[in-house]
Enzyme design. Sequence first.
Site, PDB file in Angstrom:
ATOM      1  CG  ASN A   1      -0.365   0.044   2.513  1.00 51.48           C
ATOM      2  OD1 ASN A   1       0.392   0.964   2.803  1.00 51.48           O
ATOM      3  ND2 ASN A   1      -0.659  -0.924   3.366  1.00 51.48           N
ATOM      4  CB  ALA A   2       0.079   4.803  -0.524  1.00 53.18           C
ATOM      5  CB  ALA A   3       1.424   3.472   4.604  1.00 51.84           C
TER       6      ALA A   3
ATOM      7  CB  CYS B   1       4.519 -11.271   3.801  1.00 48.67           C
ATOM      8  SG  CYS B   1       5.769 -10.072   4.275  1.00 48.67           S
TER       9      CYS B   1
ATOM     10  CD  GLU C   1       6.117 -15.581   2.973  1.00 52.32           C
ATOM     11  OE1 GLU C   1       7.335 -15.766   2.807  1.00 52.32           O
ATOM     12  OE2 GLU C   1       5.559 -14.492   2.709  1.00 52.32           O
TER      13      GLU C   1
ATOM     14  CB  CYS D   1       6.683 -14.445   7.010  1.00 51.39           C
ATOM     15  SG  CYS D   1       5.556 -13.223   6.309  1.00 51.39           S
TER      16      CYS D   1
END
EC number: 3.5.4.5
Length: 127
Positions: free
Chosen positions: A40-42, A48, A50, A84
């Site tokens: 996303n933009a942040a 992830c 996983e 993860c």
Amino acid sequence: MVAAAQAARKNAYAPYSNFLVGAALRTENGAIIAGCNVENAAYPEGVCAEGGAISAMVLAGERKITEIVVVGSGDVACTPCGGCRQKIREFSGPDAKIYIISEEGKTLLTLSREELIPHSFGPENLS
């Protein structure tokens, strides 16, 4: 599982890194559940592949991973990030298998969970 992870990879949302990742896991009940990375933009506050597969597994009422496949971009091993690895640790036994697969479907690494995250911290450490 490889085909499921490759299909998930194609649906990844990675407009910032352009690094698509797919994962598919098998539960102890034989279900195969897939996930893909979502940016996303942040950036880098994404999810992830996983983690997405594990969240979908929990939503489906499953709690144990017996094996997981991770497919990254190209022919370089795309191993799970630290977060993860801990998520995989939470939901698998020490003998669970982790397969790192190339974009083309070639197995690059096969690891046990213990090889992926040795000397790990888990629920039993909280007792």
